[in-house]
Enzyme design. Structure first.
Site, PDB file in Angstrom:
ATOM      1  N   GLU A 108      34.900  87.922  42.706  1.00  0.00           N
ATOM      2  CA  GLU A 108      34.975  86.461  42.878  1.00  0.00           C
ATOM      3  C   GLU A 108      35.670  85.799  41.685  1.00  0.00           C
ATOM      4  O   GLU A 108      35.305  84.705  41.264  1.00  0.00           O
ATOM      5  CB  GLU A 108      33.555  85.911  43.068  1.00  0.00           C
ATOM      6  CG  GLU A 108      33.440  84.713  43.970  1.00  0.00           C
ATOM      7  CD  GLU A 108      34.051  84.933  45.343  1.00  0.00           C
ATOM      8  OE1 GLU A 108      35.010  84.217  45.643  1.00  0.00           O
ATOM      9  OE2 GLU A 108      33.592  85.796  46.096  1.00  0.00           O
TER      10      GLU A 108
HETATM   11  C1  FAD Z   1      32.714  95.916  44.807  1.00  0.00           C
HETATM   12  C2  FAD Z   1      33.831  94.951  44.951  1.00  0.00           C
HETATM   13  C3  FAD Z   1      33.796  94.006  45.957  1.00  0.00           C
HETATM   14  C4  FAD Z   1      34.863  93.127  46.132  1.00  0.00           C
HETATM   15  N1  FAD Z   1      34.857  92.253  47.198  1.00  0.00           N
HETATM   16  C5  FAD Z   1      35.993  91.565  47.477  1.00  0.00           C
HETATM   17  C6  FAD Z   1      36.118  90.820  48.693  1.00  0.00           C
HETATM   18  O1  FAD Z   1      35.199  90.740  49.503  1.00  0.00           O
HETATM   19  N2  FAD Z   1      37.295  90.201  48.948  1.00  0.00           N
HETATM   20  C7  FAD Z   1      38.349  90.261  48.091  1.00  0.00           C
HETATM   21  O2  FAD Z   1      39.391  89.684  48.400  1.00  0.00           O
HETATM   22  N3  FAD Z   1      38.254  90.933  46.920  1.00  0.00           N
HETATM   23  C8  FAD Z   1      37.111  91.590  46.596  1.00  0.00           C
HETATM   24  N4  FAD Z   1      37.022  92.304  45.427  1.00  0.00           N
HETATM   25  C9  FAD Z   1      38.116  92.262  44.481  1.00  0.00           C
HETATM   26  C10 FAD Z   1      37.776  91.485  43.227  1.00  0.00           C
HETATM   27  O3  FAD Z   1      37.644  90.121  43.508  1.00  0.00           O
HETATM   28  C11 FAD Z   1      38.859  91.802  42.186  1.00  0.00           C
HETATM   29  O4  FAD Z   1      38.648  93.132  41.767  1.00  0.00           O
HETATM   30  C12 FAD Z   1      38.834  90.853  41.012  1.00  0.00           C
HETATM   31  O5  FAD Z   1      39.200  89.560  41.418  1.00  0.00           O
HETATM   32  C13 FAD Z   1      39.793  91.299  39.897  1.00  0.00           C
HETATM   33  O6  FAD Z   1      41.027  91.674  40.397  1.00  0.00           O
HETATM   34  P1  FAD Z   1      41.643  93.091  39.981  1.00  0.00           P
HETATM   35  O7  FAD Z   1      40.613  94.124  40.215  1.00  0.00           O
HETATM   36  O8  FAD Z   1      42.940  93.266  40.655  1.00  0.00           O
HETATM   37  O9  FAD Z   1      41.850  92.982  38.431  1.00  0.00           O
HETATM   38  P2  FAD Z   1      43.174  92.334  37.670  1.00  0.00           P
HETATM   39  O10 FAD Z   1      43.508  91.031  38.304  1.00  0.00           O
HETATM   40  O11 FAD Z   1      44.198  93.398  37.642  1.00  0.00           O
HETATM   41  O12 FAD Z   1      42.565  92.087  36.258  1.00  0.00           O
HETATM   42  C14 FAD Z   1      42.438  93.120  35.258  1.00  0.00           C
HETATM   43  C15 FAD Z   1      41.938  92.482  33.963  1.00  0.00           C
HETATM   44  O13 FAD Z   1      42.906  91.528  33.493  1.00  0.00           O
HETATM   45  C16 FAD Z   1      42.298  90.262  33.281  1.00  0.00           C
HETATM   46  N5  FAD Z   1      43.261  89.210  33.660  1.00  0.00           N
HETATM   47  C17 FAD Z   1      43.923  89.080  34.819  1.00  0.00           C
HETATM   48  N6  FAD Z   1      44.710  87.979  34.794  1.00  0.00           N
HETATM   49  C18 FAD Z   1      44.519  87.391  33.602  1.00  0.00           C
HETATM   50  C19 FAD Z   1      45.016  86.213  32.976  1.00  0.00           C
HETATM   51  N7  FAD Z   1      45.862  85.400  33.606  1.00  0.00           N
HETATM   52  N8  FAD Z   1      44.599  85.923  31.726  1.00  0.00           N
HETATM   53  C20 FAD Z   1      43.701  86.719  31.098  1.00  0.00           C
HETATM   54  N9  FAD Z   1      43.203  87.854  31.632  1.00  0.00           N
HETATM   55  C21 FAD Z   1      43.594  88.181  32.870  1.00  0.00           C
HETATM   56  C22 FAD Z   1      41.070  90.248  34.170  1.00  0.00           C
HETATM   57  O14 FAD Z   1      40.082  89.374  33.681  1.00  0.00           O
HETATM   58  C23 FAD Z   1      40.633  91.707  34.113  1.00  0.00           C
HETATM   59  O15 FAD Z   1      39.851  91.909  32.977  1.00  0.00           O
HETATM   60  C24 FAD Z   1      35.952  93.170  45.230  1.00  0.00           C
HETATM   61  C25 FAD Z   1      35.967  94.112  44.193  1.00  0.00           C
HETATM   62  C26 FAD Z   1      34.945  95.016  44.063  1.00  0.00           C
HETATM   63  C27 FAD Z   1      35.031  96.049  42.978  1.00  0.00           C
END
Ligand code: FAD
Length: 587
Positions: free
Chosen positions: A438
């Site tokens: 989220e």
């Molecule tokens: C169990 C689980 C359930 C989930 N359920 C859903 C769901 O129902 N629907 C859905 O759509 N998604 C879902 N997700 C996805 C989840 O919302 C994302 O994993 C999350 O938003 C982070 O995206 P990412 O994993 O691609 O990380 P990234 O976006 O690649 O981020 C990696 C790191 O970089 C940091 N970062 C990224 N951008 C910036 C910035 N601009 N400035 C500073 N730091 C930054 C982040 O804080 C993080 O620490 C789920 C994930 C899991 C693991």
């Protein structure tokens, strides 16, 4: 296995004694939803959570959800529990009576969300996104879409999902690749892959209503070209019955650290039929209706898990004997570990944060209701600003504290906390997702600093500070020391906010590097504000319930003296700037 008793006494204290908040008592719902009604609901909620859902936590962890021959199978016991859950009407609690809902305010549904999060977060997630999807469709869907989909979702026979994330896009949704091609009849064909989709598939409901973000070929790149679509697992015929399978299939489900009973799915959309929700290219605005409410609910997940971690730690420390405490009079036997100052400190740390969070969440639920239902437009706007300021704070702070509290709970249990027997390590693992999904917690902090404190919205924080100042105009010798500490902290918050606003203009890296600390400062002060409201009642009403109020006053004393001072160190850390971060070159 963990035990859990729903904290109804504390919830009813908030509902009865802190209900009369400015503007909230002008809503119709305020008059209709009486304390007796709420008490009945909470008692029934406690029964299903304690007796039926809590035992699913361990079984779901030991027998995770599986994908078998293309069918997602939830852990043993989930189907029976879900049937009872919807028969008892728990999915409809806060929904509009027009679609079969019970129309309860968010104050009540937040209490229920807390109980359900404490009992089993995995089980909760099967209905949680349905409520989010319901809210989004209710606000942005056409009447025909609403009439077709909402009654079954409210009943819990159909569920909902939120499909944003893709392999190359998580935080940065502008990178999304999923395509939407418009058809002659006005429907769309959706193709692409979504990953990490909570409850993307399961064997609990007859149909699943996916809310999917995608881009039309003629839409601009980035977030300005995103539209929102409703894509059902099974096509729904005009008479409302279920028709053929749509082009959505489950590629795989994730093997995870925690919430193993929750199905986290890879969904493949292959020319799936979808219907646009809200205006073209404004899909993210519509999705934010769901995401903002969800963020508060994720914060509540952290609160619920913290509560069960605390309860089990308290019980264990009254049963486990080790060592002699400083004040021990007996010579022979070891003392219960609760006698040790350090264990008591740790328990009070948990308790003071949890009870403050619950009160803050109650206030925020009231403000959400005001922002949605007050008859005066300006009052609605004012409340909506406060909710938007506090949403990232609750999401981040409650889930972050959930990590501290579940970790401390393991520590109190010693080796038995690390091994599987007591179920404490599972709480730590289950909570670990809450600071990630989220929108990660760091991204919440960035949202707070760069959007909520930006020039356009810069006065929200001042409005909030003024609101706290108003609430501090309380007389009485006993509350004076607390007010004095609040005054000091409010001054620091003003100073810190001005510093951040300056850095947003002149040195963005300084502002970014300070954002996590700024959010924590705001979180701690917001909780202290909630404690002041609790204290005001506790001193006034003291004679009517001495034991309860004495407990509150002592817990508040701990919070103000042992937790709130963290504010100062966060401030000092953050205002040291970003030089020692940005100048460093990693090899
Ligand atoms: C169990 C689980 C359930 C989930 N359920 C859903 C769901 O129902 N629907 C859905 O759509 N998604 C879902 N997700 C996805 C989840 O919302 C994302 O994993 C999350 O938003 C982070 O995206 P990412 O994993 O691609 O990380 P990234 O976006 O690649 O981020 C990696 C790191 O970089 C940091 N970062 C990224 N951008 C910036 C910035 N601009 N400035 C500073 N730091 C930054 C982040 O804080 C993080 O620490 C789920 C994930 C899991 C693991």
């Amino acid at each position: 296995m963990t035990t859990y008793i729903a904290p109804i006494e504390d919830m009813m204290f908030l509902f009865e004694k802190l209900r009369n908040n400015k503007n909230y008592n002008e809503l119709e719902k305020y008059k209709e939803v009486t304390p007796d009604l709420v008490k009945n609901i909470l008692e029934e909620a406690a029964k299903i959570n304690q007796n039926i859902i809590l035992p699913l936590a361990k079984s779901g962890d030991e027998n995770p959800t599986i994908l078998e021959n293309g069918i997602v199978r939830t852990p043993p016991g989930y189907k029976e529990a879900y049937k009872k859950f919807i028969e008892d009407g728990w999915t409809s609690l806060s929904c509009d009576p027009k679609y079969g809902g019970q129309g309860m305010p968010k104050t009540v549904s937040a209490f229920f969300d807390e109980m359900l999060s404490a009992s089993s977060l995995s089980f909760k997630l099967y209905s949680e996104l349905s409520i989010g999807a319901y809210n989004c469709i209710n606000q942005h869907g056409t009447d025909s879409i609403k009439n077709k989909f909402l009654p079954k979702m409210v009943e819990g026979k159909w569920s909902g999902t939120m499909c944003l994330t893709e392999p190359v896009c998580g935080t940065d949704l502008g990178l999304l690749k999923t395509k939407a091609i418009e058809q002659k009849d006005g429907t769309f064909k959706i193709s692409g892959q979504k990953i990490f989709i909570t409850s993307g598939d399961q064997d609990l409901t007859e149909n699943i209503v996916h809310l999917v973000i995608a881009r039309s070929p003629d839409s601009p790149p980035g977030t300005k070209g995103i539209s929102l679509f409703l894509v059902p697992k099974f096509i729904v015929k005009d008479d409302g019955s279920i028709g053929s399978r749509n082009g959505v299939s489950t590629g795989s489900i994730e093997s995870k650290m925690g919430i193993k009973g929750s199905a986290t799915c890879v969904l493949n959309f292959d020319n799936a039929e979808g219907y646009m929700i809200g205006p073209k290219n404004k899909g993210l605005n519509s999705m934010f209706t769901m995401m903002n409410l969800e963020r508060i609910v994720v914060g509540i997940q952290g609160l619920g898990i913290s509560e069960i971690a605390y309860q089990n730690s308290l019980n264990y420390s009254k049963e486990r004997k080790q060592g002699k405490s400083n004040n021990s009079k007996e010579n022979n036997d070891a003392d219960f570990i609760i006698e040790h100052a350090d264990i008591k400190r740790s328990l009070l740390n948990m308790k003071s944060i949890i009870e403050g969070e619950r009160a803050l969440c109650f206030w925020l639920s009231q403000q959400t209701e005001v922002s949605l239902y007050h008859t005066d437009q300006n009052t609605r706007k004012e409340a909506s600003d406060l909710v938007s300021l506090m949403t990232p704070v609750v999401k981040y702070f409650f889930t972050d504290m959930g990590m501290e509290i579940t970790s401390d709970a393991m520590q109190i249990h010693g080796g038995y906390g690390y091994t599987k027997d007591q179920g404490i390590e599972q709480l730590y693992r289950d909570n670990r997702i809450t600071p990630i999904y989220e929108g990660t917690n760091s991204v919440q902090a960035i949202d707070l600093v760069f959007r909520k404190l930006s020039n356009k919205n810069g006065d929200i924080i001042n409005k909030y500070i003024n609101l706290i100042k108003e609430d501090l105009k309380i007389s009485g010798e006993k509350i004076k020391p607390f007010i004095k500490k609040m005054d000091q902290n409010i001054e620091l918050l003003s100073k810190f906010s001005d510093w951040i606003k300056g850095k947003i203009k002149n040195s963005k890296d300084d502002a970014s590097a300070a954002s996590n600390e700024y959010l924590k400062v705001l979180g701690l002060i917001a909780i202290a504000h909630a404690w002041v409201k609790i204290l005001e009642v506790s001193f006034k009403d003291y004679e009517n319930n001495k034991k309860f109020y004495e407990d509150k006053i002592q817990t508040a004393n701990f919070f103000f003296n042992r937790v709130l001072p963290r504010v100062e160190s966060y401030y000092l850390t953050a205002t040291s700037g970003s030089k020692y971060i940005m100048d460093f070159k990693f090899n």
